[in-house]
Design a protein around this motif. Structure first.
Motif, PDB file in Angstrom:
ATOM      1  N   LYS A   1       1.146   6.626  -6.989  1.00  0.00           N
ATOM      2  CA  LYS A   1      -0.036   7.746  -7.360  1.00  0.00           C
ATOM      3  C   LYS A   1       0.545   9.094  -7.245  1.00  0.00           C
ATOM      4  O   LYS A   1      -0.099   9.686  -7.718  1.00  0.00           O
ATOM      5  CB  LYS A   1      -0.808   7.335  -6.164  1.00  0.00           C
ATOM      6  CG  LYS A   1      -1.792   6.179  -6.556  1.00  0.00           C
ATOM      7  CD  LYS A   1      -2.472   5.859  -7.593  1.00  0.00           C
ATOM      8  CE  LYS A   1      -3.979   6.844  -7.265  1.00  0.00           C
ATOM      9  NZ  LYS A   1      -4.971   6.521  -8.614  1.00  0.00           N
ATOM     10  N   GLN A   2       1.422   9.234  -6.312  1.00  0.00           N
ATOM     11  CA  GLN A   2       1.953  10.515  -6.173  1.00  0.00           C
ATOM     12  C   GLN A   2       2.623  10.930  -7.433  1.00  0.00           C
ATOM     13  O   GLN A   2       2.980  12.138  -7.598  1.00  0.00           O
ATOM     14  CB  GLN A   2       2.922  10.605  -4.772  1.00  0.00           C
ATOM     15  CG  GLN A   2       2.141  10.561  -3.481  1.00  0.00           C
ATOM     16  CD  GLN A   2       2.896  10.388  -2.382  1.00  0.00           C
ATOM     17  OE1 GLN A   2       4.096  10.158  -2.312  1.00  0.00           O
ATOM     18  NE2 GLN A   2       2.356  10.244  -1.207  1.00  0.00           N
ATOM     19  N   ASN A   3       3.124  10.043  -8.192  1.00  0.00           N
ATOM     20  CA  ASN A   3       4.034  10.522  -9.279  1.00  0.00           C
ATOM     21  C   ASN A   3       3.295   9.838 -10.626  1.00  0.00           C
ATOM     22  O   ASN A   3       4.076   9.411 -11.582  1.00  0.00           O
ATOM     23  CB  ASN A   3       5.288   9.938  -9.284  1.00  0.00           C
ATOM     24  CG  ASN A   3       6.139  10.249  -8.230  1.00  0.00           C
ATOM     25  OD1 ASN A   3       6.574  11.472  -8.327  1.00  0.00           O
ATOM     26  ND2 ASN A   3       6.039   9.591  -6.910  1.00  0.00           N
ATOM     27  N   ASP A   4       1.946   9.765 -10.558  1.00  0.00           N
ATOM     28  CA  ASP A   4       1.401   9.095 -11.562  1.00  0.00           C
ATOM     29  C   ASP A   4       1.478   9.663 -13.050  1.00  0.00           C
ATOM     30  O   ASP A   4       0.907   9.085 -14.020  1.00  0.00           O
ATOM     31  CB  ASP A   4      -0.279   8.869 -11.508  1.00  0.00           C
ATOM     32  CG  ASP A   4      -1.031  10.358 -11.198  1.00  0.00           C
ATOM     33  OD1 ASP A   4      -0.295  11.288 -11.191  1.00  0.00           O
ATOM     34  OD2 ASP A   4      -1.999  10.131 -10.709  1.00  0.00           O
TER      35      ASP A   4
ATOM     36  N   ILE B   1       0.905  -1.235  -0.164  1.00  0.00           N
ATOM     37  CA  ILE B   1      -0.149  -0.126  -0.056  1.00  0.00           C
ATOM     38  C   ILE B   1       0.885   1.328  -0.009  1.00  0.00           C
ATOM     39  O   ILE B   1       0.545   2.293  -0.661  1.00  0.00           O
ATOM     40  CB  ILE B   1      -0.967   0.112   1.248  1.00  0.00           C
ATOM     41  CG1 ILE B   1      -1.963  -1.186   1.183  1.00  0.00           C
ATOM     42  CG2 ILE B   1      -1.697   1.285   1.340  1.00  0.00           C
ATOM     43  CD1 ILE B   1      -2.848  -1.444   2.288  1.00  0.00           C
ATOM     44  N   ILE B   2       1.834   1.087   0.555  1.00  0.00           N
ATOM     45  CA  ILE B   2       2.816   2.351   0.827  1.00  0.00           C
ATOM     46  C   ILE B   2       3.562   2.656  -0.475  1.00  0.00           C
ATOM     47  O   ILE B   2       3.650   3.716  -1.150  1.00  0.00           O
ATOM     48  CB  ILE B   2       3.942   2.381   1.883  1.00  0.00           C
ATOM     49  CG1 ILE B   2       3.139   2.163   3.473  1.00  0.00           C
ATOM     50  CG2 ILE B   2       4.803   3.649   1.735  1.00  0.00           C
ATOM     51  CD1 ILE B   2       3.953   1.768   4.510  1.00  0.00           C
TER      52      ILE B   2
ATOM     53  N   PHE C   1       2.456   1.585  -3.573  1.00  0.00           N
ATOM     54  CA  PHE C   1       1.455   1.947  -4.322  1.00  0.00           C
ATOM     55  C   PHE C   1       1.087   3.510  -4.151  1.00  0.00           C
ATOM     56  O   PHE C   1       0.954   4.250  -5.268  1.00  0.00           O
ATOM     57  CB  PHE C   1       0.053   1.139  -4.137  1.00  0.00           C
ATOM     58  CG  PHE C   1      -1.010   1.525  -5.099  1.00  0.00           C
ATOM     59  CD1 PHE C   1      -0.827   1.182  -6.364  1.00  0.00           C
ATOM     60  CD2 PHE C   1      -1.749   2.231  -4.556  1.00  0.00           C
ATOM     61  CE1 PHE C   1      -2.258   1.704  -7.205  1.00  0.00           C
ATOM     62  CE2 PHE C   1      -3.029   2.562  -5.430  1.00  0.00           C
ATOM     63  CZ  PHE C   1      -3.058   2.262  -6.749  1.00  0.00           C
ATOM     64  N   LYS C   2       1.006   4.102  -2.929  1.00  0.00           N
ATOM     65  CA  LYS C   2       1.065   5.336  -2.868  1.00  0.00           C
ATOM     66  C   LYS C   2       1.952   6.139  -3.563  1.00  0.00           C
ATOM     67  O   LYS C   2       1.760   7.383  -4.045  1.00  0.00           O
ATOM     68  CB  LYS C   2       0.585   5.899  -1.418  1.00  0.00           C
ATOM     69  CG  LYS C   2      -0.699   5.341  -0.893  1.00  0.00           C
ATOM     70  CD  LYS C   2      -0.825   5.823   0.624  1.00  0.00           C
ATOM     71  CE  LYS C   2      -2.036   5.399   1.136  1.00  0.00           C
ATOM     72  NZ  LYS C   2      -1.905   5.600   2.604  1.00  0.00           N
ATOM     73  N   SER C   3       3.358   5.697  -3.410  1.00  0.00           N
ATOM     74  CA  SER C   3       4.206   6.584  -4.072  1.00  0.00           C
ATOM     75  C   SER C   3       4.314   6.461  -5.581  1.00  0.00           C
ATOM     76  O   SER C   3       4.394   7.457  -6.282  1.00  0.00           O
ATOM     77  CB  SER C   3       5.596   5.820  -3.873  1.00  0.00           C
ATOM     78  OG  SER C   3       5.918   4.540  -4.335  1.00  0.00           O
TER      79      SER C   3
END
Length: 449
Positions: free
Chosen positions: A436-439, A429-430, A432-434
């Motif tokens: 998303k922050q750089n999508d 999850i952590i 994956f969030k990284s």
């Protein structure tokens, strides 16, 4: 090779080959020793190698503690400042730490050898074999720590190929020496220890040639603000250290619980699993060590696109390795038994279930190992620490103790699959969030950076 400007994929692939070579060949020491000792002494020999396994975890974890801790900062500081003298302060601190660790653990092994083997689950018969194996190892304890330390720094000093060559030559000596000393000279387990010691000495001799090469930028320099930088090295390296040292603790707990609930035959199979698991873990090390210089330097230079590109390549490698190892162990468990020992009928009857149950953990083990390197390299040591402690001791240790007590003895083999799953979920999850922050970042954007 410039870590800040050259093609990310090509640099990663070159470092991956070198790091994989160093990590995997290093694991061959224990793997080959277990195989030849198991063939020579039978299930009792394989069980003895399970008792000895925590010793290797202690030695290697301390070498990685100082080596990885300093090497990550060495690369990160150079990425930020382009100043090798400042970066070499971390090399100097790490060298000092390695020497200190070597002296301490050397003394512990010399004085408390028998107490340690008892703690690690040895009975009277296994104690005799374990002490024979360790005789040559005790003579050169600092060599093993220094090898891990130097491999980490050579990888970060643009010479991963030499690190691979050094470990390859040491591994080859170990393999040939095992055959000659154990079987030809009929030395048994004592010969396996001698071959391992000789291989380690050869590896160190080759690694030190880096300091006479044109590629070398490593220097011993005066250290400013020593306490602060020493703490930074310890903080950065702790997660990697804890992975290995906790594996030793987990092995000790397994050994003791197996001897209480299941007996020597089951322990001999666990001796096989320890070596397979170590090999899979080394794959995770290889991926992490290949990515770490790229991640550290580019993250330090705030080149986020190149950092994310390295992460994507690493996760692809993790997926392939995980599926491959899980498939092989689930499909061919008996083949590993014949590889590592001359089995009895009783061992063959229980081995498939044990190996298949435990090997489910291989689906997630490389991912969790790599994650600690990723978070170390991107200045998130707290997350890396949490992964190491939770995975390496809290969950695994608790499950090893509780499962056979609350349910039946054979549930102990599911302790590690459950642990890896419970750790991988929040880690995934952590990460994956990284993403998303750089999508908005596409890999094609960095292909030619």
């Amino acid at each position: 090779m410039n870590l800040l400007t050259d093609n990310v994929k090509k640099v990663y692939q070159k470092y991956l080959v070198a790091a994989f070579g160093s990590a995997l060949i290093g694991c061959i020491y224990g793997l080959v020793d277990t195989a030849v000792v198991g063939q020579y002494h039978g299930p009792e020999g394989a069980a003895t190698m399970a008792v000895i396994a925590p010793i290797w975890n202690i030695l290697y974890s301390l070498g990685l503690f100082s080596g990885i801790g300093g090497a990550v900062l060495f690369s990160r500081v150079f990425g930020q400042t382009q100043n090798k003298n400042k970066a070499n302060e971390y090399f100097s601190i790490s060298l000092l730490l390695t020497i200190m660790f070597s002296i301490i653990i050397w003394g512990v092994l010399l004085i408390f050898e028998e107490h340690l083997f008892t703690l690690f689950g040895a009975d009277e018969a296994l104690m005799i074999l374990a002490k024979r194996y360790l005789v040559p190892i005790k003579m050169i304890v600092p060599v093993f720590l220094m090898n891990k330390f130097l491999i980490a720094f050579l990888t970060n000093d643009s010479n991963p190929v030499l690190a691979t060559k050094a470990v390859l030559m040491g591994g080859l000596f170990n393999v040939v020496g095992d055959y000659l000393f154990v079987f030809v000279f009929d030395m048994g387990i004592s010969g396996a220890g001698l071959a391992t010691a000789g291989g380690a000495i050869l590896t160190l001799a080759i690694l030190t040639t880096h300091f006479f090469s044109k590629k070398n930028t490593l220097r011993i320099v005066k250290i400013s603000h020593l306490p602060r930088k020493l703490l930074a090295v310890l903080n950065t390296g702790f997660s990697t250290f804890f992975i290995d040292i906790s594996m030793g603790i987990v092995t000790m707990l397994f050994n003791r619980q197996i001897m209480i609930h299941l007996g020597t035959n089951a322990l001999s199979i666990y001796g096989i699993i320890v070596n397979i698991g170590t090999f899979v873990q080394c794959c995770g090390y290889g991926i992490g060590q290949a990515a770490q210089p790229l991640l550290s330097v580019n993250y330090g230079a705030k080149k986020i696109k190149r950092t994310i590109a390295t992460l994507k390549l690493s996760l692809s490698t993790v997926t392939i390795i995980s599926i491959g190892w899980a498939f092989v162990t689930l499909m061919f468990p008996t083949a590993f038994v014949y590889l590592f020992m001359a089995p009895t009928e009783a061992v063959l009857n229980i081995a498939p279930f044990i190996i298949r149950s435990y090997s489910l953990s291989f689906l997630l083990l490389p991912f969790n190992i790599f994650a600690t390197y990723y978070f170390q390299s991107t200045e998130k040591p707290g997350i890396s620490f949490a992964i190491s402690v939770t995975r390496g001791l809290v969950l695994s240790g608790g499950l090893i103790i509780l499962l056979p007590t609350l349910f039946n003895a054979n549930t102990i083999w599911f302790a590690m699959p459950i642990t890896e799953l419970l750790v991988a979920i929040p880690v995934g999850i952590i990460i994956f969030k990284s993403f998303k922050q750089n999508d908005s970042i596409e890999y094609n954007d960095v292909e030619n950076n």
